[in-house]
Design a protein around this motif. Structure first.
Motif, PDB file in Angstrom:
ATOM      1  N   ARG A   1      -4.505  -6.743  -4.983  1.00  0.00           N
ATOM      2  CA  ARG A   1      -3.458  -5.876  -5.521  1.00  0.00           C
ATOM      3  C   ARG A   1      -2.082  -6.538  -5.420  1.00  0.00           C
ATOM      4  NH1 ARG A   1      -2.875  -1.474  -2.719  1.00  0.00           N
ATOM      5  NH2 ARG A   1      -4.353  -1.854  -1.020  1.00  0.00           N
ATOM      6  N   CYS A   2      -1.849  -7.293  -4.348  1.00  0.00           N
ATOM      7  CA  CYS A   2      -0.573  -8.012  -4.231  1.00  0.00           C
ATOM      8  C   CYS A   2      -0.489  -9.167  -5.224  1.00  0.00           C
ATOM      9  CB  CYS A   2      -0.392  -8.530  -2.807  1.00  0.00           C
ATOM     10  SG  CYS A   2       0.121  -7.263  -1.633  1.00  0.00           S
TER      11      CYS A   2
ATOM     12  N   LEU B   1       7.079  -3.244  -6.093  1.00  0.00           N
ATOM     13  CA  LEU B   1       5.660  -2.971  -6.298  1.00  0.00           C
ATOM     14  C   LEU B   1       4.790  -3.428  -5.120  1.00  0.00           C
ATOM     15  CD1 LEU B   1       3.767  -1.661  -8.323  1.00  0.00           C
ATOM     16  CD2 LEU B   1       3.550  -3.870  -9.483  1.00  0.00           C
ATOM     17  N   PRO B   2       5.098  -4.549  -4.451  1.00  0.00           N
ATOM     18  CA  PRO B   2       4.280  -4.913  -3.286  1.00  0.00           C
ATOM     19  C   PRO B   2       4.272  -3.849  -2.190  1.00  0.00           C
ATOM     20  CG  PRO B   2       5.533  -6.812  -4.019  1.00  0.00           C
ATOM     21  CD  PRO B   2       6.050  -5.634  -4.799  1.00  0.00           C
ATOM     22  N   LEU B   3       5.376  -3.131  -2.016  1.00  0.00           N
ATOM     23  CA  LEU B   3       5.393  -2.074  -1.000  1.00  0.00           C
ATOM     24  C   LEU B   3       4.440  -0.949  -1.381  1.00  0.00           C
ATOM     25  CD1 LEU B   3       9.178  -1.824  -0.056  1.00  0.00           C
ATOM     26  CD2 LEU B   3       7.340  -3.058   1.119  1.00  0.00           C
ATOM     27  N   LEU B   4       4.321  -0.695  -2.674  1.00  0.00           N
ATOM     28  CA  LEU B   4       3.359   0.304  -3.130  1.00  0.00           C
ATOM     29  C   LEU B   4       1.934  -0.169  -2.831  1.00  0.00           C
ATOM     30  CD1 LEU B   4       3.731   3.051  -4.592  1.00  0.00           C
ATOM     31  CD2 LEU B   4       3.262   1.865  -6.731  1.00  0.00           C
ATOM     32  N   ALA B   5       1.709  -1.470  -2.976  1.00  0.00           N
ATOM     33  CA  ALA B   5       0.392  -2.026  -2.661  1.00  0.00           C
ATOM     34  C   ALA B   5       0.092  -1.935  -1.168  1.00  0.00           C
ATOM     35  CB  ALA B   5       0.322  -3.485  -3.120  1.00  0.00           C
ATOM     36  N   PHE B   6       1.102  -2.132  -0.347  1.00  0.00           N
ATOM     37  CA  PHE B   6       0.921  -2.106   1.105  1.00  0.00           C
ATOM     38  C   PHE B   6       0.840  -0.691   1.672  1.00  0.00           C
ATOM     39  CE2 PHE B   6       1.708  -6.597   1.434  1.00  0.00           C
ATOM     40  CZ  PHE B   6       1.240  -6.960   2.689  1.00  0.00           C
ATOM     41  N   GLU B   7       1.279   0.300   0.918  1.00  0.00           N
ATOM     42  CA  GLU B   7       1.402   1.650   1.469  1.00  0.00           C
ATOM     43  C   GLU B   7       0.109   2.207   2.058  1.00  0.00           C
ATOM     44  OE1 GLU B   7       2.720   6.030  -0.162  1.00  0.00           O
ATOM     45  OE2 GLU B   7       4.032   4.332  -0.630  1.00  0.00           O
TER      46      GLU B   7
END
Length: 323
Positions: A228-229, A126-132
């Motif tokens: 978000r993270c 999920l953090p990668l989705l936040a960083f995208e």
């Protein structure tokens, strides 16, 4: 149900790909059709089990339409540093649409261990989705921003005690900065064992670091990303995700009941409802775990809804069975 063919249709509607594939040769008179059905079922099994490294492997183009193959490719994890297209490393959103669809299907089939496993996968990345939105991609190690490995960055600095990363996260962070130059075997080993730890490490940088370095100096809106993270990390520690660690999955006991899952999700929603992003978890969006798609969308910063890839594949399978 009037015939064995009707049984195959019913099983296909329930996404019972293994059963349909096993029974098709005995039920369908045309060997070629049975072979196509078997190929579709194997493709469906890979999608349902979230075997992302094999989504595009040996797919019979005669059996699976191009549109379904392309959509599966969008969820695929590339198996070499230079493989094109980049699939889920281009964007995590299609993979999360598939994850939500799988969670929905597993709930309907009351396959709760598999459902919780899918929830756990969703929490890890999920953090990668936040960083995208800031990265412009889905966390591709071949395209990390230069500042992540800059002279003032402590990202991947093994043994640096001023960094909040665990030893495992420091090791994964150091590896991710150089893995794009490794051969395919090293790349695949990294994806299997360390990429999710890098996701967590990035979230720690954004949400928990009290002594920031220059690693995230490229982020245009750090306050938004931090929020978000923070929610992504809270979701990973929620009662729902902890069910994955509490149950000895695969040993035939300790599997959570539907009531226990809903109770854990209810407590998770309460725990997450601490800020505008986490508040989306209490949305009643019609999902079996109400609010989960809304929460994921809020963390992503853009809509992420349950996909229909498996539903469309099921429809295609039914059309083959009814030939």
């Amino acid at each position: 149900m009037d015939s064995a063919r009707d049984l195959l249709v019913a099983l296909a509607r329930r996404y019972s790909f293994g059963d349909v594939g096993a029974l098709a040769p005995a039920v369908l008179k045309d060997p070629e059709t049975a072979s196509l059905v078997n190929s579709v079922c194997e493709f469906g099994r890979l999608l349902l089990t979230l075997d992302a490294e094999d989504f595009t492997a040996d797919v019979d183009p005669r059996a699976v339409p191009a549109d379904l193959r392309r959509r599966a490719s969008d969820c695929h994890m590339p198996q070499t540093p230079k493989e094109q297209p980049r699939g889920a490393l281009e964007s995590m959103r299609p993979a999360y649409a598939l994850l939500l669809e799988v969670i929905e299907i597993r709930w309907a089939r009351r396959e709760l261990s598999a459902m919780i496993a899918a929830v756990h996968i969703a929490s890890e990345y999920l953090p990668l989705l936040a960083f995208e939105p800031a990265l412009g991609h889905g966390g591709d190690p071949a395209r990390w921003p230069e500042a992540l490995n800059g002279p003032e960055s402590r990202f991947g600095a093994i043994g640096d005690r001023t960094c909040r990363h665990t030893k495992a996260e420091q090791s994964a962070a150091e590896r991710t900065l150089r893995v794009a130059a490794e051969p395919g075997t090293g790349w695949r080993a990294y994806l299997d064992r360390q990429h999710s730890q890098v996701a967590g490490a990035l979230a720690t940088c954004a949400a928990r670091c009290g002594n920031p370095c220059s690693a995230l100096s490229w982020v245009p809106d750090p306050d938004d990303l931090t929020l978000r993270c923070r929610v992504a990390l809270a979701f990973a520690q929620s009662p729902l995700v902890r069910l994955r660690h509490a149950a000895p999955v695969g040993h035939g006991f300790g599997v959570p009941s539907a009531e226990e899952v809903l109770d854990a999700w209810g407590r998770s929603r309460t725990a997450l409802d601490k800020n505008p992003v986490g508040h989306q978890a209490v949305t009643d969006d019609g999902f079996p775990l109400p609010g989960l798609p809304s929460l994921i969308s809020a963390v992503a910063g853009s809509p992420v809804v349950p996909g229909v890839l498996l539903a469309d594949l099921s429809d295609h399978l039914v059309s083959l069975v009814r030939r």
